[in-house]
Design a protein around this motif. Sequence first.
Motif, PDB file in Angstrom:
ATOM      1  N   LYS A 176       0.808  -1.224   0.000  1.00 34.32           N
ATOM      2  CA  LYS A 176       0.000   0.000   0.000  1.00 34.32           C
ATOM      3  C   LYS A 176       0.836   1.267   0.000  1.00 34.32           C
ATOM      4  CE  LYS A 176      -3.862  -2.237   2.380  1.00 34.32           C
ATOM      5  NZ  LYS A 176      -4.760  -2.207   3.568  1.00 34.32           N
ATOM      6  N   LYS A 177       2.168   1.139   0.143  1.00 36.57           N
ATOM      7  CA  LYS A 177       3.041   2.305   0.197  1.00 36.57           C
ATOM      8  C   LYS A 177       3.853   2.441  -1.087  1.00 36.57           C
ATOM      9  CE  LYS A 177       3.697   2.136   5.225  1.00 36.57           C
ATOM     10  NZ  LYS A 177       4.705   2.053   6.326  1.00 36.57           N
ATOM     11  N   ASP A 178       4.225   3.675  -1.390  1.00 34.10           N
ATOM     12  CA  ASP A 178       5.118   3.904  -2.521  1.00 34.10           C
ATOM     13  C   ASP A 178       6.461   3.224  -2.254  1.00 34.10           C
ATOM     14  OD1 ASP A 178       3.095   5.493  -3.446  1.00 34.10           O
ATOM     15  OD2 ASP A 178       4.144   7.395  -3.131  1.00 34.10           O
ATOM     16  N   ALA A 179       7.092   2.754  -3.305  1.00 31.86           N
ATOM     17  CA  ALA A 179       8.427   2.155  -3.207  1.00 31.86           C
ATOM     18  C   ALA A 179       9.462   3.236  -3.514  1.00 31.86           C
ATOM     19  CB  ALA A 179       8.565   1.000  -4.184  1.00 31.86           C
ATOM     20  N   VAL A 180      10.389   3.441  -2.577  1.00 35.35           N
ATOM     21  CA  VAL A 180      11.454   4.439  -2.741  1.00 35.35           C
ATOM     22  C   VAL A 180      12.793   3.705  -2.727  1.00 35.35           C
ATOM     23  CG1 VAL A 180      12.468   6.571  -1.873  1.00 35.35           C
ATOM     24  CG2 VAL A 180      10.023   6.126  -1.536  1.00 35.35           C
ATOM     25  N   PHE A 181      13.577   3.874  -3.777  1.00 33.97           N
ATOM     26  CA  PHE A 181      14.815   3.109  -3.894  1.00 33.97           C
ATOM     27  C   PHE A 181      15.819   3.833  -4.771  1.00 33.97           C
ATOM     28  CE2 PHE A 181      11.818   1.775  -7.152  1.00 33.97           C
ATOM     29  CZ  PHE A 181      12.557   1.636  -8.303  1.00 33.97           C
ATOM     30  N   VAL A 182      17.078   3.392  -4.675  1.00 34.93           N
ATOM     31  CA  VAL A 182      18.113   3.829  -5.615  1.00 34.93           C
ATOM     32  C   VAL A 182      18.476   2.643  -6.497  1.00 34.93           C
ATOM     33  CG1 VAL A 182      19.080   5.736  -4.283  1.00 34.93           C
ATOM     34  CG2 VAL A 182      19.899   3.416  -3.853  1.00 34.93           C
ATOM     35  N   LEU A 183      18.826   2.949  -7.733  1.00 39.98           N
ATOM     36  CA  LEU A 183      19.189   1.915  -8.704  1.00 39.98           C
ATOM     37  C   LEU A 183      20.445   2.358  -9.432  1.00 39.98           C
ATOM     38  CD1 LEU A 183      16.911  -0.057 -11.115  1.00 39.98           C
ATOM     39  CD2 LEU A 183      18.863   1.194 -12.033  1.00 39.98           C
ATOM     40  N   GLY A 184      21.387   1.428  -9.571  1.00 39.97           N
ATOM     41  CA  GLY A 184      22.618   1.723 -10.280  1.00 39.97           C
ATOM     42  C   GLY A 184      22.860   0.763 -11.428  1.00 39.97           C
ATOM     43  N   SER A 185      23.410   1.280 -12.513  1.00 38.38           N
ATOM     44  CA  SER A 185      23.893   0.427 -13.603  1.00 38.38           C
ATOM     45  C   SER A 185      25.175   1.045 -14.142  1.00 38.38           C
ATOM     46  CB  SER A 185      22.848   0.294 -14.721  1.00 38.38           C
ATOM     47  OG  SER A 185      22.788   1.468 -15.516  1.00 38.38           O
ATOM     48  N   ALA A 186      26.043   0.204 -14.695  1.00 39.02           N
ATOM     49  CA  ALA A 186      27.332   0.729 -15.157  1.00 39.02           C
ATOM     50  C   ALA A 186      28.036  -0.246 -16.070  1.00 39.02           C
ATOM     51  CB  ALA A 186      28.245   1.035 -13.959  1.00 39.02           C
ATOM     52  N   VAL A 187      28.970   0.301 -16.830  1.00 39.10           N
ATOM     53  CA  VAL A 187      29.984  -0.506 -17.500  1.00 39.10           C
ATOM     54  C   VAL A 187      30.913  -1.027 -16.400  1.00 39.10           C
ATOM     55  CG1 VAL A 187      31.899  -0.459 -19.136  1.00 39.10           C
ATOM     56  CG2 VAL A 187      29.844   0.935 -19.561  1.00 39.10           C
ATOM     57  N   PRO A 188      31.251  -2.302 -16.377  1.00 40.64           N
ATOM     58  CA  PRO A 188      32.091  -2.831 -15.288  1.00 40.64           C
ATOM     59  C   PRO A 188      33.421  -2.092 -15.162  1.00 40.64           C
ATOM     60  CG  PRO A 188      31.148  -4.630 -16.573  1.00 40.64           C
ATOM     61  CD  PRO A 188      30.834  -3.369 -17.319  1.00 40.64           C
ATOM     62  N   HIS A 189      33.840  -1.863 -13.932  1.00 38.02           N
ATOM     63  CA  HIS A 189      35.146  -1.275 -13.614  1.00 38.02           C
ATOM     64  C   HIS A 189      36.216  -2.333 -13.906  1.00 38.02           C
ATOM     65  CE1 HIS A 189      37.687   1.546 -11.334  1.00 38.02           C
ATOM     66  NE2 HIS A 189      38.140   0.551 -10.594  1.00 38.02           N
ATOM     67  N   PRO A 190      37.140  -2.091 -14.834  1.00 37.94           N
ATOM     68  CA  PRO A 190      38.035  -3.158 -15.289  1.00 37.94           C
ATOM     69  C   PRO A 190      39.297  -3.332 -14.444  1.00 37.94           C
ATOM     70  CG  PRO A 190      38.405  -1.202 -16.608  1.00 37.94           C
ATOM     71  CD  PRO A 190      37.307  -0.864 -15.637  1.00 37.94           C
ATOM     72  N   TYR A 191      39.350  -2.680 -13.285  1.00 35.55           N
ATOM     73  CA  TYR A 191      40.570  -2.716 -12.478  1.00 35.55           C
ATOM     74  C   TYR A 191      40.352  -3.511 -11.189  1.00 35.55           C
ATOM     75  CZ  TYR A 191      41.305   1.437 -15.410  1.00 35.55           C
ATOM     76  OH  TYR A 191      41.409   2.303 -16.463  1.00 35.55           O
ATOM     77  N   PRO A 192      41.408  -4.102 -10.646  1.00 37.94           N
ATOM     78  CA  PRO A 192      41.308  -4.685  -9.308  1.00 37.94           C
ATOM     79  C   PRO A 192      41.156  -3.563  -8.286  1.00 37.94           C
ATOM     80  CG  PRO A 192      43.586  -4.684 -10.020  1.00 37.94           C
ATOM     81  CD  PRO A 192      42.773  -4.238 -11.208  1.00 37.94           C
ATOM     82  N   LEU A 193      40.590  -3.882  -7.125  1.00 34.07           N
ATOM     83  CA  LEU A 193      40.408  -2.886  -6.078  1.00 34.07           C
ATOM     84  C   LEU A 193      41.540  -3.008  -5.057  1.00 34.07           C
ATOM     85  CD1 LEU A 193      36.550  -3.156  -5.431  1.00 34.07           C
ATOM     86  CD2 LEU A 193      37.768  -1.660  -7.043  1.00 34.07           C
ATOM     87  N   HIS A 194      42.322  -1.961  -4.917  1.00 36.72           N
ATOM     88  CA  HIS A 194      43.381  -1.906  -3.910  1.00 36.72           C
ATOM     89  C   HIS A 194      42.879  -0.989  -2.792  1.00 36.72           C
ATOM     90  CE1 HIS A 194      46.668  -3.930  -6.194  1.00 36.72           C
ATOM     91  NE2 HIS A 194      45.874  -3.611  -7.202  1.00 36.72           N
ATOM     92  N   LEU A 195      42.733  -1.567  -1.601  1.00 29.47           N
ATOM     93  CA  LEU A 195      41.965  -0.931  -0.546  1.00 29.47           C
ATOM     94  C   LEU A 195      42.834  -0.368   0.563  1.00 29.47           C
ATOM     95  CD1 LEU A 195      39.191  -3.665  -0.178  1.00 29.47           C
ATOM     96  CD2 LEU A 195      39.318  -1.781  -1.813  1.00 29.47           C
ATOM     97  N   GLY A 196      42.547   0.873   0.962  1.00 29.14           N
ATOM     98  CA  GLY A 196      43.066   1.470   2.173  1.00 29.14           C
ATOM     99  C   GLY A 196      41.928   1.636   3.158  1.00 29.14           C
ATOM    100  N   SER A 197      42.162   2.300   4.273  1.00 31.27           N
ATOM    101  CA  SER A 197      41.104   2.482   5.271  1.00 31.27           C
ATOM    102  C   SER A 197      39.942   3.296   4.720  1.00 31.27           C
ATOM    103  CB  SER A 197      41.687   3.175   6.511  1.00 31.27           C
ATOM    104  OG  SER A 197      42.670   2.379   7.123  1.00 31.27           O
ATOM    105  N   TYR A 198      40.233   4.316   3.926  1.00 32.40           N
ATOM    106  CA  TYR A 198      39.183   5.167   3.352  1.00 32.40           C
ATOM    107  C   TYR A 198      39.395   5.378   1.857  1.00 32.40           C
ATOM    108  CZ  TYR A 198      38.217   6.417   8.235  1.00 32.40           C
ATOM    109  OH  TYR A 198      37.903   6.383   9.579  1.00 32.40           O
TER     110      TYR A 198
END
Length: 302
Positions: A240-262
């Motif tokens: 009975k309620k409106d649906a509120v959402f975010v949606l994402g689509s993209a070309v895949p990121h072709p790089y590995p992820l190198h992670l730091g704290s932020y």
Amino acid sequence: MNTVFARNAEPPMRRIAHRTRGQGHGPITRLMSPSDLGQVVKPFVFLDLFDADQHTMQAMSAMPLHPHSGIATVTVPVEGAFRYADPASGTSSTLTYGGVEWSHAGGGMWHGKELSAADVPRIQGFQLWLALPAELEGSESISCYIEAQNMHQDGPAHVIVGKHQGAQSPVPAPAGINYLLVTLPAGERWSYRPPSGHTVGWLAMAKGSLDAGAGASVSAGEMVVFEPGEMPIELEATGKKDAVFVLGSAVPHPYPLHLGSYSVHTSAQALEAGERRIAELGRKLKEAGDRRTASGTIPVFR
């Protein structure tokens, strides 16, 4: 051999491949991080859903400034409003539903207090991180605040990043990424047809519920990732309620992820450079002293 569909037969359905409710930390639910689903849907690498009342918002205001490099952050309110003050443009106002804070960290920035809750009983919204491509991960930091009346909409979708149908976002984001904020009235259907090459697709619910086809329901507080492909994502707001959402689509990121704290970078060398830069900015930030504005916000430091 080519597949042939009978006349009037429905095309293949874009199915859900992953779903999560993330991990709650008080008023914040971490739906995705670079070490889990961020590996699946990169360049989208991090997503928080925040939901706080006035008392909790006061506690959240004590959170410290923190640095980023190699990413862009995208903050959108779903309910309530944020105050902001932007010394670069000399403007101050509020961000409401459909508005956005865009912070392109690039080679480095410090932030975390540039937004404060307006005088509202509740504030809810999403913060997203986007991994930047190699040519932008060390670039100059940029931040901007775009109010709802200056954003563009197609049907029920506010185009936060990218282009959907004829609506182009004013956010200066890298190409190949769409990020939409959608309110779908109860009982209505909506079809998202991704641009060519956008084989990554996902959504996260703030309110209400959706039927995503084949009996697959999605409810408030949940994130789902669709199987790779360019097929449409077919949705219907249920209940009975409106649906509120975010949606994402993209070309895949072709790089590995190198992670730091932020930080998120495409290589160990780029990560080292980013962390070196944010450490340097941290020292300059201490030297800058009190930078608080009249509205109580502290501008992004870069």
